[in-house]
Design an enzyme around this catalytic site. Structure first.
Site, PDB file in Angstrom:
ATOM      1  N   ASP A  30       0.859  -1.192   0.000  1.00 38.06           N
ATOM      2  CA  ASP A  30       0.000   0.000   0.000  1.00 38.06           C
ATOM      3  C   ASP A  30       0.895   1.242   0.000  1.00 38.06           C
ATOM      4  OD1 ASP A  30      -3.203   0.589   1.053  1.00 38.06           O
ATOM      5  OD2 ASP A  30      -1.734   2.225   1.142  1.00 38.06           O
ATOM      6  N   ASN A  87     -12.957  -2.819   2.478  1.00 35.78           N
ATOM      7  CA  ASN A  87     -13.901  -1.714   2.632  1.00 35.78           C
ATOM      8  C   ASN A  87     -14.852  -1.692   1.445  1.00 35.78           C
ATOM      9  OD1 ASN A  87     -12.604  -0.771   4.996  1.00 35.78           O
ATOM     10  ND2 ASN A  87     -11.063   0.282   3.775  1.00 35.78           N
ATOM     11  N   GLY A  93     -15.136   3.725   3.902  1.00 35.41           N
ATOM     12  CA  GLY A  93     -13.840   4.300   3.556  1.00 35.41           C
ATOM     13  C   GLY A  93     -13.246   3.784   2.257  1.00 35.41           C
ATOM     14  N   GLN A  94     -14.066   3.146   1.406  1.00 38.11           N
ATOM     15  CA  GLN A  94     -13.514   2.689   0.126  1.00 38.11           C
ATOM     16  C   GLN A  94     -13.210   3.893  -0.754  1.00 38.11           C
ATOM     17  OE1 GLN A  94     -15.898  -0.136  -2.144  1.00 38.11           O
ATOM     18  NE2 GLN A  94     -14.236  -0.494  -3.615  1.00 38.11           N
ATOM     19  N   HIS A 100     -10.142  -4.850  -3.181  1.00 37.44           N
ATOM     20  CA  HIS A 100      -8.800  -5.126  -2.651  1.00 37.44           C
ATOM     21  C   HIS A 100      -8.936  -5.544  -1.203  1.00 37.44           C
ATOM     22  CE1 HIS A 100      -9.788  -0.826  -2.491  1.00 37.44           C
ATOM     23  NE2 HIS A 100      -9.203  -0.813  -1.299  1.00 37.44           N
ATOM     24  N   LEU A 101      -8.166  -6.553  -0.881  1.00 40.28           N
ATOM     25  CA  LEU A 101      -8.104  -7.028   0.497  1.00 40.28           C
ATOM     26  C   LEU A 101      -6.888  -6.362   1.127  1.00 40.28           C
ATOM     27  CD1 LEU A 101      -9.714  -9.073   2.151  1.00 40.28           C
ATOM     28  CD2 LEU A 101      -8.185 -10.861   1.263  1.00 40.28           C
ATOM     29  N   HIS A 102      -7.129  -5.587   2.187  1.00 40.45           N
ATOM     30  CA  HIS A 102      -6.014  -5.010   2.941  1.00 40.45           C
ATOM     31  C   HIS A 102      -5.473  -6.099   3.857  1.00 40.45           C
ATOM     32  CE1 HIS A 102      -6.859  -0.580   2.331  1.00 40.45           C
ATOM     33  NE2 HIS A 102      -8.060  -1.060   2.068  1.00 40.45           N
TER      34      HIS A 102
HETATM   35  P1  DGP Z   1      -9.618   1.789   0.381  1.00 35.68           P
HETATM   36  O1  DGP Z   1      -9.640   3.100   1.127  1.00 35.68           O
HETATM   37  O2  DGP Z   1     -10.095   0.602   1.187  1.00 35.68           O
HETATM   38  O3  DGP Z   1     -10.296   1.915  -0.968  1.00 35.68           O
HETATM   39  O4  DGP Z   1      -8.078   1.521   0.118  1.00 35.68           O
HETATM   40  C1  DGP Z   1      -7.362   2.046  -0.962  1.00 35.68           C
HETATM   41  C2  DGP Z   1      -5.913   1.893  -0.615  1.00 35.68           C
HETATM   42  O5  DGP Z   1      -5.167   2.008  -1.815  1.00 35.68           O
HETATM   43  C3  DGP Z   1      -5.386   2.946   0.336  1.00 35.68           C
HETATM   44  O6  DGP Z   1      -4.915   2.304   1.525  1.00 35.68           O
HETATM   45  C4  DGP Z   1      -4.252   3.614  -0.407  1.00 35.68           C
HETATM   46  C5  DGP Z   1      -3.968   2.671  -1.536  1.00 35.68           C
HETATM   47  N1  DGP Z   1      -3.583   3.303  -2.779  1.00 35.68           N
HETATM   48  C6  DGP Z   1      -4.235   4.297  -3.414  1.00 35.68           C
HETATM   49  N2  DGP Z   1      -3.595   4.615  -4.548  1.00 35.68           N
HETATM   50  C7  DGP Z   1      -2.525   3.778  -4.629  1.00 35.68           C
HETATM   51  C8  DGP Z   1      -1.484   3.619  -5.599  1.00 35.68           C
HETATM   52  O7  DGP Z   1      -1.405   4.283  -6.632  1.00 35.68           O
HETATM   53  N3  DGP Z   1      -0.556   2.668  -5.329  1.00 35.68           N
HETATM   54  C9  DGP Z   1      -0.608   1.886  -4.204  1.00 35.68           C
HETATM   55  N4  DGP Z   1       0.366   0.998  -4.044  1.00 35.68           N
HETATM   56  N5  DGP Z   1      -1.572   2.003  -3.278  1.00 35.68           N
HETATM   57  C10 DGP Z   1      -2.524   2.950  -3.505  1.00 35.68           C
END
Ligand code: DGP
Length: 114
Positions: A30, A87, A93-94, A100-102
């Site tokens: 992330d 999310n 908070g999406q 995507h699975l965090h």
């Molecule tokens: P959510 O808020 O659950 O939709 O999570 C989206 C996540 O994606 C957030 O933790 C930040 C991450 N993220 C957003 N843009 C990018 C990117 O360009 N590259 C990477 N590696 N992560 C990203």
């Protein structure tokens, strides 16, 4: 999908620190980590939210979970524990509409989550 950030990562149109790839899924660090371990596990196929997952996606969704658990195990978090979160929609908070699975680990997690 042309406008999707994570589809662009799948297509290598955007950079990412990839930690796992196979035919159906990708996992990468992330960009804004919320824990010492923060990896996103995504399907290569575009699915915008968990609500759009179809019965045909059952195996794919299980695959994402097993990839995340495997990364956690490889990084030494199996016994300590880790958290898996998906999310869905704004109140959760999406922000990126490609499921995507965090995978979060390496610090004490709070419950209930904020
Ligand atoms: P959510 O808020 O659950 O939709 O999570 C989206 C996540 O994606 C957030 O933790 C930040 C991450 N993220 C957003 N843009 C990018 C990117 O360009 N590259 C990477 N590696 N992560 C990203």
């Amino acid at each position: 999908m042309t406008d999707c950030l994570f589809c662009k990562i799948v297509q290598r149109k955007l950079p990412a620190r990839i930690v796992h790839e196979d035919e159906k899924a990708l996992a990468f660090e992330d960009v804004n980590p919320q824990a010492p371990l923060h990896v996103l596990v995504i399907p290569k196929k575009h699915i915008s939210t968990s609500l759009e997952a179809a019965p045909d996606d059952n195996e794919l969704i299980g695959h994402l979970l097993r990839i995340a658990a495997g990364i956690a195990r490889e990084r030494g978090f199996a016994e300590r524990g880790f958290r898996l979160v998906m999310n869905t929609n704004p109140e959760a908070g999406q922000t990126v509409y490609h499921i995507h699975l965090h995978l979060l680990g390496g610090r004490k997690m709070h419950w209930p989550p904020g």
